[in-house]
Design a protein around this motif. Structure first.
Motif, PDB file in Angstrom:
ATOM      1  N   SER A  70      -4.666   8.868  -3.761  1.00 22.67           N
ATOM      2  CA  SER A  70      -4.891   9.291  -2.231  1.00 22.67           C
ATOM      3  C   SER A  70      -5.073  10.573  -1.725  1.00 22.67           C
ATOM      4  O   SER A  70      -5.784  11.316  -1.143  1.00 22.67           O
TER       5      SER A  70
ATOM      6  N   GLN B  16      -8.880   4.575   1.908  1.00 22.56           N
ATOM      7  CA  GLN B  16      -8.712   2.957   1.589  1.00 22.56           C
ATOM      8  C   GLN B  16      -8.001   2.313   3.191  1.00 22.56           C
ATOM      9  O   GLN B  16      -7.688   0.936   3.013  1.00 22.56           O
TER      10      GLN B  16
ATOM     11  N   ASP C 113     -11.440   4.997  -2.354  1.00 21.62           N
ATOM     12  CA  ASP C 113     -10.025   4.314  -2.247  1.00 21.62           C
ATOM     13  C   ASP C 113      -9.406   3.367  -2.510  1.00 21.62           C
ATOM     14  O   ASP C 113      -9.813   3.119  -0.838  1.00 21.62           O
ATOM     15  N   GLU C 114      -9.549   2.837  -3.574  1.00 24.90           N
ATOM     16  CA  GLU C 114      -9.059   1.280  -3.210  1.00 24.90           C
ATOM     17  C   GLU C 114     -10.202   0.311  -2.266  1.00 24.90           C
ATOM     18  O   GLU C 114     -10.028  -0.137  -0.852  1.00 24.90           O
TER      19      GLU C 114
HETATM   20 MG   LIG Z   1      -3.644   5.436  -2.496  1.00 21.52          MG
END
Ligand SMILES: [Mg+2]
Ligand SMILES: Nc1ncnc2c1ncn2[C@@H]1O[C@H](COP(=O)(O)OP(=O)(O)OP(=O)(O)O)[C@@H](O)[C@H]1O
Lengths: 481, 424, 250
Positions: free
Chosen positions: C41, C85, C170-171
């Motif tokens: 991240s 995220q 991000d994820e």
């Molecule tokens: Mg992360």
């Protein structure tokens, strides 16, 4: 989609105080100062009945014995009440017969304010009572309203034509003894608006008044009285702009609302008077008393968007006298530069099962000071009273202040009162999220602030909401801390 | 002309008691205080800080300084605590401990020599108010407690204030000073032996040094005919933790002025309070947390149950001064009114002059959750015991903040005795 | 498309990225995997321009320009998109108003005319269908009261609307059930063109069944320590990260 952010961009380009211009109409002005003979002068000028002169003189006496309040969280140079002219009227005394007769200069003024009468009449269905320097000069839509028995006219006209109504209700909600500025207003008020909605009538259009302070050194002492008879409904709009001036100007209005059984009054204000310049020079002093009384099952809803004035001192209030009556207060107050605002509401619960809601959103920027001051009072007989208050403050810079002073007084065990307040900084994560989507910081703040105030803006009639959003963004331009 | 009248009026009401007695504070301070009193009147409800509390009964009370008198035996709240007892404003050596743990100094002001005593008791002129001036002028005793750097005092220090006799005026000045890394837990217990119309006016001047920790359990349980005014001035240095639990169970007229000045970064300030009132009691809690510097937390939880014709007042004020960034300040006040004649006035205030802060306050006043009462009744509880259980749970949130279990047991016990509630 | 060389970044004096190298060409999909706290991240935030991070060394060239010299909004306007995220809630601001503002600011930056209301609404309809986002969500406040899955879908919806050159996800798959995962992946695949590229940060191989990467990288301790074809993801899922940790422990 109504107003979009694109419109906002245009406004931001030109955010110098855009209503900062003056109209040059020779005025018929009272000499500076205040004494009994000035009051007699005002009353005579307005050809008032004897009882009103007596009322004024009595109020003057009350006022003379009062001292200026200093409990509010504001600091300013106290006005010199002897250096103010208490009356000024446009020289043309006769009313216009048709729109064509209206002074072209005045038309131009209204155009700059964005309220061309023709357009207002045709497009928006809003009846406008335009108050310029205390004397009403143009009124519209009268005939339509007349059919329904609705009276909507200047206060002076009401004194002449409906003295029984004026006499019955004037001062019944805000007595002259209430406070210093209410007493002053009661003694010297020059004009304002009067509105009466008869029993069971739903006013089909938004009633609207634009106030404007014009003559330098002229205190404005408006008087507004709205009476909704049993089962009636009215939505009333009040908007203010003022010319740019260097001296401080005093404004001490009184607004009284009376909602009889089952009636409902919605009173919306967008206030954008000259706030003074970036260094805190000039600007309007705005000391207003606004109060309404609700009889059984009645409802009064105050909505305000306050962006202007150098000093504001204002608490639109509801006396919930009747059982099952409802009071609401929705407010956005923005202060920037050196502005000071001390505003809030009072909800006085007297009747059973009365309910009140308070939503206040304060935004402080620059070096300004912004205070919420509110009173929720539950009297002994107000069984099952309910109040919910939410007061949020948003801070934009590290030089401003945000203060919350709620007073909660409860004398009934069955009442439920909830008060919540938060103070925080504008969210950095939210700004970053906007930036990452390609939105500039300035616009990100405007978006977030408008979102933060949405609960209040939603209460405003559409065209007012648009204006209010613009005002918010203009007022906060360049205020990122 | 109007002003003139106001001045004359205030002179007419200025406090010129000219009381006799042996007073402990430095003569210069006392002289200033006496001047202050001669120029100022008792506050009226027009004064914002006294909007909801009248002082008329104190004003009209003909008070006198009394000497110590015999009193009935009193069981300690915490038997393991080191006890200091004051009767009618005088240190009672026979009832008090004389041995103290190493690293701490405990001396009654009345036993100090004058040179030592002369350096104590000054209150910042800006913070002076009428009741502080009365205390400065007429304090007859108090205790000076000093804990040296890095010393943790294991036993609790318990100060008990007892009044006996009618119209007794008690002014006590305690000075508590914790050096760096010192730790101390205290109980301050106020009670009445006998008599009517006593007025106790007690000031704690507290200095919590760097990384020091101080906890005070302030237990107010005087008679319904007594008056009590308490003032704390707390000066917190960086990294320190200060906790005070103000529990008011009885007392006719009680006013607490709690002033915390957080002068160092990374401090924690915890103010908890509970009041359980009935009869004609009037209890007013005023608190101020003044955040002068950044990175501090303050938490405030005050709850009250008000029955009979009692009145409760809460005024909590949080200041966050300019540049005191990253402050988290939370304040909550909850009240339950139990009768038609009970009333409450709550005024939680925030005054914020810094921007990167998180502050919030909440205030609720209302009945018990009727759903919950119904649920309990459906499980077989009588309505009365269902309500008592709910009220107990409501107020117990505050008692749970108290670490000293003897204190909690004592509170539960006192409440059961007076209100017939149980906390199990 | 993007070329990252020897990137060092720290926060509060703690170095998180310690000489990271990565090269992504147009038309490619790169997956970045790695244990918790590896700095995934952080990389995304640094590329998007979060100010809390201090860049102590290295360079990032994005489409021929020095990315690190640009402000956050200009990076976005140049076509860099970050799907967060943890998407932020903005109370009171409708998704639609938000996106239209973003779109028009990006257009203004490119000296293009603002989009008309009609065109915009048509686009909203088309793109929300792509990620099967309920049209009602489009007019609600940005992410406010959205479920975890709805927030993630909203991120992809925004991406579809803004058509970035380089998207960093991000994820985006964390917390999604298999249907939602398929929807999100579908959206991403449909948006794929020979002219854009994406970097997909994930913990789970399952996402890569849907979004087939051209390369898989392992980020560990602030560096890319291993790169390989898509099969590397399978291997990581089977064996975990311990063998990597053992190999590259300091
Ligand atoms: Mg992360
Ligand atoms: N403000 C900060 N101060 C110090 N360390 C920080 C700060 N913010 C993040 N870190 C640390 O940086 C490291 C990298 O965090 P990052 O969020 O980039 O990891 P990640 O690879 O995305 O992990 P995850 O798989 O859990 O999302 C972590 O050890 C984290 O604790």
């Amino acid at each position: 989609m109504g107003y979009t952010e694109d419109d906002l961009a245009k406004d931001l380009e030109n955010s110098e105080y855009k209503f900062g211009f003056t109209t040059d109409i020779e005025s018929d002005k009272a000499p500076l100062g205040l004494n009994e003979s000035i009051i007699r002068f005002i009353s005579a000028k307005k050809e008032e009945p004897e009882w009103l002169l007596e009322y004024r003189l009595n109020c003057f006496k009350i006022w003379s014995e009062m001292t200026e309040p200093n409990w509010a969280h504001v600091h300013y140079e106290k006005p010199d009440f002897q250096a103010i002219s208490y009356y000024s009227a446009p020289k043309q005394s006769k009313k216009y017969e048709s729109w064509d007769d209206v002074d072209p200069e005045m038309k131009a003024t209204m155009a700059k304010l964005g309220i061309s009468m023709e357009e207002q009449q045709r497009l928006t269905g809003v009846a406008v009572d335009f108050v310029m320097d205390s004397v009403s000069v143009a009124t519209s839509f009268k005939s339509k309203l007349k059919e329904l028995g609705i009276i909507f006219c200047s206060f002076s006209e009401a004194v002449q034509e409906h003295p029984e109504l004026v006499r019955k209700y004037m001062g019944s909600v805000v007595p002259a003894t209430d406070n210093f500025y209410a007493a002053l207003n009661s003694a010297v008020f020059t004009d304002g608006s009067f509105c009466y909605i008869p029993k069971g009538v739903r006013c089909p259009m938004e009633l609207s008044t634009y106030f404007r302070i014009n003559e330098a050194n002229t205190g404005q002492f408006e008087r507004t009285l709205v009476v909704a008879d049993e089962g009636a409904y009215v939505s009333y709009l009040e908007g203010c702009t003022a010319p740019q001036r260097d001296e401080n100007q005093l404004h001490a209005a009184v607004v009284e609302l009376i909602a009889l059984d089952n009636a409902e009054i919605k009173y919306s204000t967008v206030q954008n008077w000259y706030p003074g310049d970036k260094d805190g020079v000039g600007g309007i002093y705005n000391f207003v008393t606004k109060r309404g009384i609700c009889e059984t099952n009645a409802k009064i809803s105050w909505t305000q968007v306050e962006t202007g004035s150098a000093v504001t001192w204002k608490y639109p209030s509801c006396i919930l006298k009747g059982d099952h009556s409802i009071g609401e207060f929705y407010s956005v107050a923005v202060t920037n530069n050196f502005q000071q605002a001390d505003t809030g509401t009072k909800m006085i619960h007297l009747g059973k099962n009365t309910k009140s809601t308070i939503i206040s959103k304060g935004i402080s920027a620059g070096k300004s000071q912004n205070s919420y001051r509110g009173l929720v009072q539950i009297h002994k007989n107000a069984a099952n009273a309910r109040n919910f208050s939410q007061c949020d403050s948003l801070l934009m810079t590290d030089e401003c202040g945000a203060h919350t002073f709620p007073y909660i007084e409860c004398k009934n065990p069955s009442a439920k009162i909830e008060h919540e307040a938060t103070t925080s900084k504008i969210g950095e994560d939210q700004i970053f999220y906007c930036l990452q989507r390609g939105i500039s910081e300035e616009k990100a703040i405007s978006l977030i602030v408008n979102g933060y105030c949405k609960e209040v803006l939603n209460q405003l009639p559409m065209e007012f909401a648009v204006e209010a959003q613009k005002l918010l963004s203009i007022s906060l331009e360049g205020s990122v801390g | 002309m109007k002003e003139q009248a106001v001045i004359e009026q205030s002179f007419a009401h200025s406090i010129d008691w000219k009381l006799d007695g042996d007073f402990v504070l430095n003569e210069a301070l006392r002289a200033n205080a006496l001047t202050y009193l001669s120029e100022n009147a008792f506050p009226t409800t027009r004064t914002e800080a006294w909007k909801y509390t009248r002082v008329t009964k104190i004003k009209n009370n003909s008070l006198h300084i009394a000497s110590a008198a015999p009193i009935a035996e009193l069981a300690p709240i915490d038997a393991a605590a080191i006890s200091l007892v004051f009767v009618n404003g005088h240190f009672d050596a026979t009832r008090s401990a004389s041995d103290f743990p190493a690293g701490m100094k405990v001396i009654p002001l009345s036993q100090m020599d004058e040179a030592e005593r002369n350096v104590l008791g000054e209150i910042d002129a800006q913070k002076t108010d009428l009741f502080s001036a009365i205390n400065t002028a007429y304090a007859t005793d108090g205790v000076y407690i000093h804990v040296s750097a890095r010393v943790q005092i294991a036993p609790t220090i318990a100060i008990t204030h007892i009044t006996t006799g009618d119209h007794v005026l008690v002014n006590l000045r305690h000075i508590i000073h914790l050096e760096k890394f010192a730790e101390l837990n205290m109980i301050q217990h106020n009670t009445t032996d006998s008599g009517e119309n006593a007025f106790s006016n007690i000031i704690n001047q507290v200095y919590v040094g760097e990384n020091a920790r101080l906890t005070i359990d302030k237990l107010q349980n005087e008679s319904e005919l007594a008056f009590h005014h308490a003032t704390e001035f707390i000066n917190q240095q960086k990294d320190s933790v200060f906790t005070i639990n103000t529990i008011t169970l009885n007392g006719g007229w009680v006013r607490n002025n709690l002033n915390c000045f957080v002068n160092g970064v990374n401090c924690e300030t915890n103010l908890n309070g509970a009041y359980v009132l009935t009869g004609n009691q009037h209890v007013d809690n005023h608190t101020v947390v003044d955040h002068m510097v950044a990175h501090c937390n303050s938490n405030e939880l005050y709850k009250g149950v008000i029955d009979g014709k009692a009145t409760a007042v809460f005024n909590g004020k949080v200041f966050v001064r300019k540049d005191a960034q990253k402050i988290n300040a939370f304040q909550s006040n909850g009240n339950v009114l139990m009768s038609l004649d009970a009333s409450v006035n709550s005024k939680p205030e925030l005054e914020i002059y810094a921007d990167d802060v998180k502050c919030s306050h909440g205030s609720t006043t209302g009945q018990l959750d009727e759903e919950a009462v119904f649920y309990l009744r459906a499980r077989g509880l009588s309505e009365a015991s269902a309500r008592q259980l709910m009220v107990g749970a409501f107020i117990n949130d505050v008692f749970e903040k108290i670490e000293n279990e003897h204190v909690v047991a004592w509170i539960h016990d006192e409440i059961s005795k007076r209100f017939n509630w149980s906390f199990e | 498309m993007i070329s990252i060389k020897n990137l060092h970044a720290s926060i509060d004096g703690k170095e998180i990225l310690k000489g990271l190298n990565l090269e992504v060409k147009a038309g490619e999909v790169h997956a970045i995997m790695g244990p918790n706290g590896a700095g995934k991240s952080t990389l995304a935030s640094v590329l998007a321009g979060r100010e809390e991070y201090e860049i102590t060394a290295g360079e990032v060239i994005f489409d021929g320009v020095d990315l690190l010299e640009m402000s956050t909004e200009d990076r976005a306007r140049e076509g860099l998109f970050l799907a967060f995220q943890y998407p932020i809630e903005i109370p009171g601001v409708s998704n639609i108003n938000f996106l239209r503002t973003a779109m028009n600011e990006i257009r203004a930056y490119k000296k293009e005319d603002p989009i008309s209301a009609k065109e915009f609404m048509a686009l909203v309809k088309e793109k929300s269908a792509l990620v099967e986002l309920d049209a009602k969500l489009a007019s609600r406040s940005v992410n406010e009261g959205f479920s975890g899955g709805e927030k993630k879908r909203n991120e992809i919806f925004q991406m579809a609307m803004l058509e970035p050159k380089l998207a960093i996800l991000d994820e985006t798959d964390s917390g999604l059930d298999i249907d939602a995962l398929r929807i999100v992946a579908n959206g991403v695949n449909k948006l794929k063109t020979p002219n854009n590229a994406s970097i997909v940060i994930t913990h789970y191989q399952r996402l890569l069944d849907y979004i087939v990467p051209d390369f898989v990288h392992v980020l560990y301790n602030g560096r890319i320590v291993k790169s390989g074809p898509k099969e590397l993801a399978l291997e990581l899922e089977e064996k975990g990260y311990d063998w990597i940790k053992a190999e590259f422990a300091e």
